[in-house]
Design an enzyme around this catalytic site. Structure first.
Site, PDB file in Angstrom:
ATOM      1  N   TRP A 189      30.131  36.950  40.554  1.00  0.00           N
ATOM      2  CA  TRP A 189      29.952  35.583  41.046  1.00  0.00           C
ATOM      3  C   TRP A 189      28.450  35.308  41.105  1.00  0.00           C
ATOM      4  O   TRP A 189      27.695  36.100  41.648  1.00  0.00           O
ATOM      5  CB  TRP A 189      30.568  35.374  42.439  1.00  0.00           C
ATOM      6  N   GLU A 230      34.246  34.816  38.714  1.00  0.00           N
ATOM      7  CA  GLU A 230      34.622  33.944  39.830  1.00  0.00           C
ATOM      8  C   GLU A 230      33.944  32.578  39.728  1.00  0.00           C
ATOM      9  O   GLU A 230      32.723  32.459  39.755  1.00  0.00           O
ATOM     10  CB  GLU A 230      34.221  34.623  41.146  1.00  0.00           C
ATOM     11  N   LYS A 232      33.305  28.430  40.873  1.00  0.00           N
ATOM     12  CA  LYS A 232      33.054  27.709  42.123  1.00  0.00           C
ATOM     13  C   LYS A 232      32.794  26.245  41.805  1.00  0.00           C
ATOM     14  O   LYS A 232      32.263  25.917  40.742  1.00  0.00           O
ATOM     15  CB  LYS A 232      31.843  28.331  42.823  1.00  0.00           C
ATOM     16  N   ASP A 263      38.958  31.952  44.014  1.00  0.00           N
ATOM     17  CA  ASP A 263      38.623  32.031  45.442  1.00  0.00           C
ATOM     18  C   ASP A 263      39.174  30.777  46.112  1.00  0.00           C
ATOM     19  O   ASP A 263      38.903  29.655  45.652  1.00  0.00           O
ATOM     20  CB  ASP A 263      37.098  32.126  45.599  1.00  0.00           C
ATOM     21  N   HIS A 266      36.898  27.752  46.802  1.00  0.00           N
ATOM     22  CA  HIS A 266      36.015  27.273  45.738  1.00  0.00           C
ATOM     23  C   HIS A 266      36.499  26.041  44.980  1.00  0.00           C
ATOM     24  O   HIS A 266      36.107  25.818  43.849  1.00  0.00           O
ATOM     25  CB  HIS A 266      35.750  28.408  44.742  1.00  0.00           C
ATOM     26  N   HIS A 290      40.385  35.841  45.577  1.00  0.00           N
ATOM     27  CA  HIS A 290      39.536  36.006  46.747  1.00  0.00           C
ATOM     28  C   HIS A 290      40.169  35.150  47.822  1.00  0.00           C
ATOM     29  O   HIS A 290      40.031  33.929  47.814  1.00  0.00           O
ATOM     30  CB  HIS A 290      38.101  35.533  46.459  1.00  0.00           C
ATOM     31  N   ASP A 298      33.418  25.386  51.860  1.00  0.00           N
ATOM     32  CA  ASP A 298      33.677  26.805  51.582  1.00  0.00           C
ATOM     33  C   ASP A 298      33.104  27.660  52.712  1.00  0.00           C
ATOM     34  O   ASP A 298      32.158  28.411  52.525  1.00  0.00           O
ATOM     35  CB  ASP A 298      33.024  27.157  50.232  1.00  0.00           C
ATOM     36  N   ASP A 300      34.355  30.100  54.536  1.00  0.00           N
ATOM     37  CA  ASP A 300      34.730  31.517  54.640  1.00  0.00           C
ATOM     38  C   ASP A 300      35.183  31.931  56.031  1.00  0.00           C
ATOM     39  O   ASP A 300      34.721  32.942  56.568  1.00  0.00           O
ATOM     40  CB  ASP A 300      33.586  32.401  54.122  1.00  0.00           C
ATOM     41  N   ASP A 330      37.929  37.646  51.136  1.00  0.00           N
ATOM     42  CA  ASP A 330      36.541  37.175  51.061  1.00  0.00           C
ATOM     43  C   ASP A 330      36.266  36.158  52.159  1.00  0.00           C
ATOM     44  O   ASP A 330      36.463  34.962  51.975  1.00  0.00           O
ATOM     45  CB  ASP A 330      36.256  36.569  49.674  1.00  0.00           C
TER      46      ASP A 330
END
Ligand code: RNT
Ligand code: ZN
Length: 429
Positions: A189, A230, A232, A263, A266, A290, A298, A300, A330
């Protein structure tokens, strides 16, 4: 009745209930045992890594907020914390490492010079505790990433450095896969992109393609290492344009037989990755997830048992994709106990998988095929009230992890005895 017997009794009752809708709970539990979650090491220290004593997450548009005491200050502490979490998560799982968790014996080793020698302790530790390790190149928190561009940089020196880093990571992955007898998924990524409207969206993408071609030029046996890419949509500081977008990597992965990493944070906030799994797996052999939780962006956050998490698990089970979808966590929340964060996130994913495995998929499909859409909705709603919790408790009991909130007592004791004694740049308990 002793607690164990109560759990067994409730499980037996649950089994009967599931049998009434033609679901074999025993089989669901057996299949759940095969699900390995890749536990991301970076939740344990807020994505700082240990390249320097004062290393911190910087750049790349990702952020860990909070200052909960007890963050791991070195690899030994991080491994101890991971072990603690692994002992509270039922089943055999994996570890997802980042390049900044190398052990260089106090020497400064440039990221393009890293080798498997710098990960020996991790590999040894994995042999005792895990089924495998996955790996991630670290293309952020570095002066050579300060411009916001790495593999897509127009500066040839910078680009080469990151290409070499990518190549080094694949070789580390190859070594890990060989040593552990399980393929290592090496994920890339990169943060590359622009805050404001670019005048040229094409050139950085052409450069990125060239960099990836160079990184992947060396053929590595997929038995040892698998490459993942990955995508985004945007990051902080790359709101207008991200070079490695979904379409870019989907195209690259299909053309070059790579894994695509989806992800969950993302995409647009209302866009879900559950719907993408069956679409991309028509064209790709395997993918990496992810699993994250974005709140408005995003962010997380720690993964919870949300509708979307359940939908992802349902898609994996319904599509018979258990062997083709690799699940990694993640998220990085520095505002709560970090061992608890891992445990909650991993438990949530396993619960979602178990719920999906306990679904009367055949019955639902028959209804759908027959055009009985009323019945499909009715059954989907009805099964929400089935005693899934009794099966989960039984699974925890069988896998020797605390049942119910018992795990939290253990985390709190660990916090008191270990985490709160970690001083340094943090408050001491
Ligand atoms: C960033 C990506 C990436 C990172 C980790 C630390 O938006 O999700 O996967 O979270 O590499
Ligand atoms: Zn990610």
């Amino acid at each position: 009745m002793p607690r164990e017997q109560t759990i067994e009794k409730l499980y037996a009752e649950a089994k009967d209930k599931y049998a009434q809708i033609s679901v074999n709970a025993e089989q669901a539990v057996e299949r759940l045992e095969q699900v390995a979650i890749s536990l991301h090491c970076w939740q344990g220290d807020d994505v700082s890594g240990f390249e320097t004593p004062d290393a911190q997450l910087s750049g790349g548009g990702i952020m860990a907020t909070g200052n909960y005491p007890g963050k791991a200050r070195n690899t030994d502490e991080l491994r101890a914390d991971l072990e603690m979490a692994l002992n509270l998560i039922p089943g055999k799982h994996r570890l997802s490492l980042h390049a900044i968790y190398a052990e260089t014996g106090g020497k400064k080793v440039a990221r393009n010079q890293l080798t498997a020698d710098h990960f020996f302790n991790w590999i040894d530790w994995a042999k005792a505790n895990l089924v495998g390790i996955d790996f991630n190149g670290t293309f952020f928190s570095h002066p050579k990433a300060d411009s916001g561009f790495t593999l897509a940089s127009r500066d040839e020196g910078i680009r080469k450095f990151w290409v070499e880093h990518g190549s080094a990571c694949r070789k580390i992955g190859q070594h890990i896969g060989k040593a552990l007898g399980s393929p290592c998924i090496t994920n890339i990524w990169i943060p590359d992109g622009y805050k404001d409207i670019p005048a040229d969206r094409k050139t950085p993408r052409l450069i990125l393609k060239q960099s990836l071609d160079e990184i992947f030029a060396e053929k590595i046996d997929p038995q040892y290492n698998l490459d993942a890419l990955e995508s985004k949509l945007f990051g902080i500081g790359s709101e207008s344009y991200v070079v490695g977008s979904h379409e870019f990597y989907l195209g690259y992965a299909i053309e070059n037989k790579k894994l695509l990493c989806l992800d969950s944070g993302h995409f647009h906030p209302t866009e879900v990755i559950s719907d993408k799994i069956s679409a991309v797996l028509i064209f790709l052999d395997e993918i990496l997830l992810h699993v994250s939780r974005g709140l408005r962006w995003d962010s997380d956050h720690v993964v919870i048992l949300s509708d979307e998490l359940r939908a992802m698990a349902e898609e994996i089970v319904r599509g018979n994709f258990l062997g083709r979808v690799h699940i990694g966590l993640d998220f990085f929340d520095a505002s709560i106990n970090r061992v608890a964060a891992w445990t909650i996130g991993a438990h949530s994913v396993l619960k979602a998988m178990l719920m999906a495995l306990l679904e009367p998929t055949t019955m639902l499909r028959q209804m759908e095929t027959a055009g009985n859409l009323t019945g499909r909705l009715a059954l989907l709603e009805e099964i929400k009230a089935l005693p899934f919790g009794a099966v989960w408790d039984y699974y925890c009991l069988k896998r020797d992890v605390p049942v119910g909130l018992g795990w939290l007592d253990k985390v709190q004791a660990y916090e008191k005895e270990v985490l709160s004694r970690r001083c340094g740049n943090q408050v001491c308990g």
